[in-house]
Design a protein around this motif. Structure first.
Motif, PDB file in Angstrom:
ATOM      1  N   MET A   1      51.408  53.910  77.973  1.00 46.97           N
ATOM      2  CA  MET A   1      50.092  53.356  77.657  1.00 46.97           C
ATOM      3  C   MET A   1      49.038  54.470  77.589  1.00 46.97           C
ATOM      4  O   MET A   1      48.085  54.402  76.803  1.00 46.97           O
ATOM      5  N   ARG A   2      49.241  55.511  78.384  1.00 48.75           N
ATOM      6  CA  ARG A   2      48.303  56.627  78.359  1.00 48.75           C
ATOM      7  C   ARG A   2      48.314  57.310  76.996  1.00 48.75           C
ATOM      8  O   ARG A   2      47.277  57.741  76.483  1.00 48.75           O
ATOM      9  N   GLY A   3      49.533  57.403  76.386  1.00 46.18           N
ATOM     10  CA  GLY A   3      49.643  58.027  75.074  1.00 46.18           C
ATOM     11  C   GLY A   3      48.834  57.291  74.030  1.00 46.18           C
ATOM     12  O   GLY A   3      48.250  57.910  73.126  1.00 46.18           O
ATOM     13  N   ILE A   4      48.780  55.962  74.137  1.00 45.65           N
ATOM     14  CA  ILE A   4      48.009  55.171  73.175  1.00 45.65           C
ATOM     15  C   ILE A   4      46.527  55.463  73.329  1.00 45.65           C
ATOM     16  O   ILE A   4      45.805  55.659  72.329  1.00 45.65           O
ATOM     17  N   ASN A   5      46.065  55.539  74.559  1.00 44.46           N
ATOM     18  CA  ASN A   5      44.652  55.830  74.792  1.00 44.46           C
ATOM     19  C   ASN A   5      44.288  57.239  74.314  1.00 44.46           C
ATOM     20  O   ASN A   5      43.206  57.456  73.749  1.00 44.46           O
ATOM     21  N   ASP A   6      45.214  58.190  74.521  1.00 43.61           N
ATOM     22  CA  ASP A   6      44.960  59.555  74.037  1.00 43.61           C
ATOM     23  C   ASP A   6      44.868  59.560  72.518  1.00 43.61           C
ATOM     24  O   ASP A   6      44.013  60.253  71.930  1.00 43.61           O
ATOM     25  N   LEU A   7      45.750  58.802  71.877  1.00 42.83           N
ATOM     26  CA  LEU A   7      45.732  58.745  70.419  1.00 42.83           C
ATOM     27  C   LEU A   7      44.441  58.117  69.909  1.00 42.83           C
ATOM     28  O   LEU A   7      43.856  58.577  68.908  1.00 42.83           O
ATOM     29  N   ARG A   8      43.973  57.086  70.580  1.00 43.76           N
ATOM     30  CA  ARG A   8      42.703  56.471  70.194  1.00 43.76           C
ATOM     31  C   ARG A   8      41.575  57.512  70.229  1.00 43.76           C
ATOM     32  O   ARG A   8      40.733  57.593  69.321  1.00 43.76           O
ATOM     33  N   THR A   9      41.559  58.304  71.297  1.00 46.92           N
ATOM     34  CA  THR A   9      40.512  59.325  71.453  1.00 46.92           C
ATOM     35  C   THR A   9      40.569  60.355  70.319  1.00 46.92           C
ATOM     36  O   THR A   9      39.534  60.744  69.751  1.00 46.92           O
ATOM     37  N   ILE A  10      41.770  60.784  69.994  1.00 58.05           N
ATOM     38  CA  ILE A  10      41.924  61.784  68.923  1.00 58.05           C
ATOM     39  C   ILE A  10      41.422  61.228  67.599  1.00 58.05           C
ATOM     40  O   ILE A  10      40.682  61.884  66.854  1.00 58.05           O
ATOM     41  N   LEU A  11      41.819  59.976  67.279  1.00 56.21           N
ATOM     42  CA  LEU A  11      41.450  59.385  65.994  1.00 56.21           C
ATOM     43  C   LEU A  11      39.952  59.152  65.912  1.00 56.21           C
ATOM     44  O   LEU A  11      39.337  59.305  64.840  1.00 56.21           O
ATOM     45  N   ILE A  12      39.328  58.765  67.036  1.00 53.42           N
ATOM     46  CA  ILE A  12      37.881  58.524  67.038  1.00 53.42           C
ATOM     47  C   ILE A  12      37.119  59.829  66.801  1.00 53.42           C
ATOM     48  O   ILE A  12      36.092  59.869  66.113  1.00 53.42           O
ATOM     49  N   ASN A  13      37.652  60.932  67.335  1.00 48.10           N
ATOM     50  CA  ASN A  13      36.954  62.211  67.255  1.00 48.10           C
ATOM     51  C   ASN A  13      37.244  62.994  65.978  1.00 48.10           C
ATOM     52  O   ASN A  13      36.671  64.071  65.753  1.00 48.10           O
ATOM     53  N   ASN A  14      38.159  62.495  65.151  1.00 49.63           N
ATOM     54  CA  ASN A  14      38.460  63.170  63.892  1.00 49.63           C
ATOM     55  C   ASN A  14      37.288  63.062  62.932  1.00 49.63           C
ATOM     56  O   ASN A  14      36.543  62.072  62.942  1.00 49.63           O
ATOM     57  N   SER A  15      37.141  64.074  62.110  1.00 44.79           N
ATOM     58  CA  SER A  15      36.137  64.038  61.041  1.00 44.79           C
ATOM     59  C   SER A  15      36.829  63.655  59.736  1.00 44.79           C
ATOM     60  O   SER A  15      37.846  64.267  59.360  1.00 44.79           O
ATOM     61  N   TYR A  16      36.307  62.660  59.086  1.00 44.35           N
ATOM     62  CA  TYR A  16      36.901  62.166  57.848  1.00 44.35           C
ATOM     63  C   TYR A  16      35.914  62.404  56.710  1.00 44.35           C
ATOM     64  O   TYR A  16      34.682  62.430  56.921  1.00 44.35           O
ATOM     65  N   PRO A  17      36.462  62.541  55.475  1.00 46.90           N
ATOM     66  CA  PRO A  17      37.872  62.505  55.086  1.00 46.90           C
ATOM     67  C   PRO A  17      38.625  63.782  55.468  1.00 46.90           C
ATOM     68  O   PRO A  17      38.024  64.831  55.701  1.00 46.90           O
ATOM     69  N   ILE A  18      39.974  63.671  55.520  1.00 45.42           N
ATOM     70  CA  ILE A  18      40.859  64.801  55.785  1.00 45.42           C
ATOM     71  C   ILE A  18      41.613  65.091  54.486  1.00 45.42           C
ATOM     72  O   ILE A  18      42.274  64.207  53.941  1.00 45.42           O
ATOM     73  N   SER A  19      41.529  66.299  54.005  1.00 47.76           N
ATOM     74  CA  SER A  19      42.213  66.683  52.751  1.00 47.76           C
ATOM     75  C   SER A  19      43.603  67.211  53.047  1.00 47.76           C
ATOM     76  O   SER A  19      43.793  68.083  53.919  1.00 47.76           O
ATOM     77  N   ILE A  20      44.597  66.688  52.336  1.00 43.62           N
ATOM     78  CA  ILE A  20      45.973  67.171  52.421  1.00 43.62           C
ATOM     79  C   ILE A  20      46.330  67.667  51.018  1.00 43.62           C
ATOM     80  O   ILE A  20      46.510  66.856  50.099  1.00 43.62           O
TER      81      ILE A  20
END
Length: 268
Positions: A1-20
């Motif tokens: 469950m901790r991994g899910i919360n960590d992932l939420r934090t990462i996604l919230i802090n990302n700057s979008y859009p992301i170019s690939i």
């Protein structure tokens, strides 16, 4: 469950859009569904702004309420891989309408209760008794009190008049005192057929003359069995004292007692 919360934090802090590379751009990344193990299986819960469609809620079993044709939780991992969908980008299929069965209308007749009510009246004017007899004789029965209560009959049962040093209570026609009362309080007439029609006292237990049709105990009354019960109400008078007894039919289980100043009456 901790991994899910960590992932939420990462996604919230990302700057979008992301170019690939030069041809691909990611405008946003969100978690839509979290499925957690429970006893014997999994429970899948939608993230904020995501919902399961109504057909999924019904097919797999929702673990919360179905509102606006969607639910936010399933008691299974959707085997078709269709997880929670964004509410802004999906026109969810409406839940099938169900027509409730028509209400069952009972055809059974209402319960009928019958009460024998006694009213005790006190009066200093003996003419009141005769007037009351005349009034009761001229009433047409049954008398409807309301939609639930009906008086089948009203009769005087007992008249108690003052004598030197006390009272003498006399039964009206077709009413008698039981043998035990005649012996206990002293009868002022002969005891016949296990009854008497007069007592030298006002019964202290309030048990006045009873209808010969409604009392058939051999130890109290021994009357002819071929007579039918007139189903009458009764009343008694003293001082003169008057007791009236009434048969009341009602669909409501209730009992009524009335006492008027200057006149004492009991309805049974």
């Amino acid at each position: 469950m901790r991994g899910i919360n960590d992932l939420r934090t990462i996604l919230i802090n990302n700057s979008y859009p992301i170019s690939i590379k030069n041809q691909i751009q990611v405008n946003g990344i969100n978690i839509s569904t979290v499925c957690s193990p429970i006893s014997g299986g999994f429970q899948c819960t939608c993230e904020e702004e995501y919902r399961f469609s109504c057909d999924q809620c019904l097919m797999y079993g929702s673990c919360d309420n179905i509102t606006v044709d969607t639910c936010g939780c399933l008691n299974a991992i959707p085997p078709d891989g269709q997880y929670c969908q964004l509410v802004y980008q999906n026109n969810f299929t409406a839940c099938p309408t169900t027509t409730p069965p028509p209400p069952t209308i009972s055809t059974a007749p209402p319960l009928l209760y019958e009460f024998l009510v006694s009213i005790e009246l006190n009066t200093t004017d003996v003419t009141v008794i005769n007037k009351l007899r005349a009034i009761l004789r001229n009433i047409s029965y049954p008398v409807s009190i309301n939609n639930h209560i009906q008086l089948s009959d009203i009769n005087i049962t007992t008249v108690c008049s003052p004598i030197s040093g006390g009272f003498q209570c006399t039964c009206e026609e077709e009413y008698r005192f039981s043998c035990d009362q005649c012996l206990m309080y002293g009868s002022c007439d002969n005891i016949t057929v296990d009854t008497c029609g007069c007592l030298n006292v006002i019964p202290p237990d309030g048990q006045y003359c009873q209808s010969v049709y409604q009392n058939n105990s051999t130890t109290v009354f021994s009357m002819a069995a071929n007579k039918t019960d007139p189903r009458a109400t009764t009343a008694n008078v003293t001082n003169s004292k008057l007791v009236v007894t009434t048969v009341m039919n009602t669909t409501t289980a209730a009992t009524t007692a009335v006492t008027s100043k200057g006149h004492k009456a009991v309805v049974a």
